[in-house]
Design a protein around this motif. Sequence first.
Motif, mmCIF file in Angstrom:
data_model
loop_
_atom_site.group_PDB
_atom_site.id
_atom_site.type_symbol
_atom_site.label_atom_id
_atom_site.label_comp_id
_atom_site.label_asym_id
_atom_site.label_seq_id
_atom_site.Cartn_x
_atom_site.Cartn_y
_atom_site.Cartn_z
ATOM 1 N N ASP A 105 -4.671 9.027 -3.674
ATOM 2 C CA ASP A 105 -5.469 7.851 -3.308
ATOM 3 C C ASP A 105 -5.205 6.750 -4.322
ATOM 4 O OD1 ASP A 105 -7.294 5.933 -2.656
ATOM 5 O OD2 ASP A 105 -9.074 7.135 -3.070
ATOM 6 N N PRO A 106 -4.301 5.819 -4.025
ATOM 7 C CA PRO A 106 -3.967 4.786 -5.006
ATOM 8 C C PRO A 106 -5.129 3.862 -5.344
ATOM 9 C CG PRO A 106 -2.963 4.302 -2.881
ATOM 10 C CD PRO A 106 -3.522 5.679 -2.786
ATOM 11 N N ASN A 107 -6.142 3.815 -4.478
ATOM 12 C CA ASN A 107 -7.289 2.961 -4.789
ATOM 13 C C ASN A 107 -8.248 3.604 -5.785
ATOM 14 O OD1 ASN A 107 -7.234 0.367 -3.202
ATOM 15 N ND2 ASN A 107 -6.751 1.840 -1.595
ATOM 16 N N ALA A 108 -8.019 4.877 -6.139
ATOM 17 C CA ALA A 108 -8.865 5.507 -7.143
ATOM 18 C C ALA A 108 -8.745 4.812 -8.493
ATOM 19 C CB ALA A 108 -8.504 6.984 -7.281
ATOM 20 N N THR A 109 -7.614 4.169 -8.731
ATOM 21 C CA THR A 109 -7.419 3.448 -9.995
ATOM 22 C C THR A 109 -7.341 1.941 -9.789
ATOM 23 O OG1 THR A 109 -5.012 3.770 -9.797
ATOM 24 C CG2 THR A 109 -6.242 5.401 -11.075
ATOM 25 N N ASN A 110 -7.700 1.485 -8.591
ATOM 26 C CA ASN A 110 -7.654 0.054 -8.289
ATOM 27 C C ASN A 110 -8.996 -0.586 -8.615
ATOM 28 O OD1 ASN A 110 -7.385 -2.528 -7.204
ATOM 29 N ND2 ASN A 110 -7.691 -1.823 -5.093
ATOM 30 N N LEU A 111 -9.037 -1.346 -9.690
ATOM 31 C CA LEU A 111 -10.241 -2.076 -10.087
ATOM 32 C C LEU A 111 -10.005 -3.593 -10.012
ATOM 33 C CD1 LEU A 111 -11.252 0.079 -13.203
ATOM 34 C CD2 LEU A 111 -12.076 0.285 -10.851
ATOM 35 N N ARG A 112 -9.085 -3.992 -9.129
ATOM 36 C CA ARG A 112 -8.663 -5.396 -9.111
ATOM 37 C C ARG A 112 -9.349 -6.231 -8.030
ATOM 38 N NH1 ARG A 112 -4.260 -2.083 -9.343
ATOM 39 N NH2 ARG A 112 -3.763 -2.488 -7.162
ATOM 40 N N ALA A 113 -10.224 -5.615 -7.222
ATOM 41 C CA ALA A 113 -10.821 -6.342 -6.112
ATOM 42 C C ALA A 113 -11.606 -7.567 -6.579
ATOM 43 C CB ALA A 113 -11.721 -5.423 -5.300
ATOM 44 N N SER A 114 -12.296 -7.457 -7.706
ATOM 45 C CA SER A 114 -13.059 -8.610 -8.199
ATOM 46 C C SER A 114 -12.135 -9.746 -8.623
ATOM 47 C CB SER A 114 -13.955 -8.194 -9.366
ATOM 48 O OG SER A 114 -13.191 -7.624 -10.414
ATOM 49 N N ASP A 115 -10.939 -9.407 -9.134
ATOM 50 C CA ASP A 115 -9.968 -10.449 -9.474
ATOM 51 C C ASP A 115 -9.495 -11.172 -8.219
ATOM 52 O OD1 ASP A 115 -10.044 -9.798 -12.204
ATOM 53 O OD2 ASP A 115 -8.516 -8.255 -11.947
ATOM 54 N N THR A 116 -9.312 -10.407 -7.137
ATOM 55 C CA THR A 116 -8.924 -11.016 -5.864
ATOM 56 C C THR A 116 -10.020 -11.948 -5.369
ATOM 57 O OG1 THR A 116 -7.632 -9.040 -5.302
ATOM 58 C CG2 THR A 116 -8.157 -10.556 -3.512
ATOM 59 N N ALA A 117 -11.265 -11.489 -5.424
ATOM 60 C CA ALA A 117 -12.381 -12.312 -4.968
ATOM 61 C C ALA A 117 -12.495 -13.592 -5.787
ATOM 62 C CB ALA A 117 -13.678 -11.508 -5.045
ATOM 63 N N LEU A 118 -12.271 -13.498 -7.089
ATOM 64 C CA LEU A 118 -12.313 -14.695 -7.929
ATOM 65 C C LEU A 118 -11.202 -15.660 -7.546
ATOM 66 C CD1 LEU A 118 -13.588 -16.151 -10.336
ATOM 67 C CD2 LEU A 118 -12.013 -14.897 -11.838
#
Length: 522
Positions: A105-118
Amino acid sequence: MAGASLLGTSTISIGHNAHVAWSHTVATGVTLNLHQLTLDPGDPTVYLVDGRRERMTKRTVTVPVAGGQPVTRTQWWTRYGPVVTSLGASLPLPWTATTAFALNDPNATNLRASDTALGFSRARGTADMLAALRRTQGIPWVNTIAADSRGHTLFTQSQVLPRITDELAERCSTPLGRATYPASGVAVLDGSRGACALGRDRDAVQPGIFGPSRMPTLTDAPYAENSNDSAWLTNADRPLTGYERVFGTVGTPRSLRTRGALEDVAAMADRGRLTVRDLQRQQFANRAPAGGLAAADAARACAALPGGTATGSDGRAVDVRAACPVLAAWDRTMETGSRGALLFDRFWRKLTAAVPAERLWKVPFSAADPVRTPHTLNTAEPGVATALADAVAELRAAGIPLDAPLGEHQYVVRGGERIPVGGGTEALGVWNKIEPRWDTERGGYREVVHGSSYLQAVGFDGGPCPVARTLLTYGQSSDPTSPRSADQTRLFSEEKWVTSRFCEKDIRSSPDLEVVRVRERR
């Protein structure tokens, strides 16, 4: 309007600023894959890669439970991820003496969603939206659709997905994977071969995922539409192809909701010069494409039944004569006042649950004409009469007239108040998607499980502020005692909207403005 966004209603989140409006719809990309492990015959916690033994890592997790004893579970991890024993009831993955399955599950280490939202919040156009997606690569499971004040449009399925190419799946799928990958996009790769590793795209920010250059993307089309189908027919005149199966399908039947939306949106784009009011009307048109395709044929088949009776699934004969004129007269919408909508809804659900799509229509699906096919109800199919008998019997048993207005039996209750709800299920193809729960004992749809949630219609008129109308269908508060718990649910029922006040001067001029000052208590 210089630009307007026409977006699907099954959205996870939507936003806008002074320059660009955007939406997210559930994407069809498969966000995980499996690796089938070959185990050491002498130790089921050791697996082989290119003939070499690798020991699993044991991880013990304890979770405290309020008012009870802590719960402890053991996980076994591999180079690919944790060992799992199923992907739900439909796909058991037994851990045997010779085989186990590990989940990637590559999203298990994906913490970049907030950067995308910004990045979205700072965007001044669709190009900036796309640049933010390419830079941050933080979206786990949704598509992005946007339109800006200059009239540009964007659709992109920029997801964090395991880098499963069709070539890799062909070369490395196990026998299980050769069944699951074409059917569902779930790859099961041979974990015993190092050559079956996912690899890395040069423009990807983490190993084992696709880079931005591989994402299905459409820019500056006259319209972009998505109703939770794959990227293929985002625009029917400019279909997206060439992407890997893990992103979704190409050349396969579309949902009735996608087909109806493409017809409506393409017609709006052809007219041009859209306004926010046009978008508002589209949201509440409540057209049921399934009705347009099948109601007239169903009514004729009903009228042709010998003796006016049909046999239900329980073997009982049902007099269905009264249903025939109701189906014929139905206006093919799921408005709260529509008579015949509930009868067709119950008939259609039963019919499509019992009869496979390939037997339902006389004219089959054609990839050359995907918006208009399949069509023409196969009334010779015995399931048509059976579904009609079951629907009529069901409504009569519940004491519901066959021509009852939809809103009398499709509603939610808030604070003891019954609020009628328009719209309809995905299977009917209604843009205004509503998935209510049927009460078998009392009859009727007495609660909405999910569907249209946050709605917006946004346009730009050349001024400094966007023109926006919004609606939060479930109400602004989850507290049932709050006066805000059903305020916008009532508006949704009445097909009314809230004027969204984006600029400071508009906010301050609102007659409903309330200012709450929050101070820290020391």
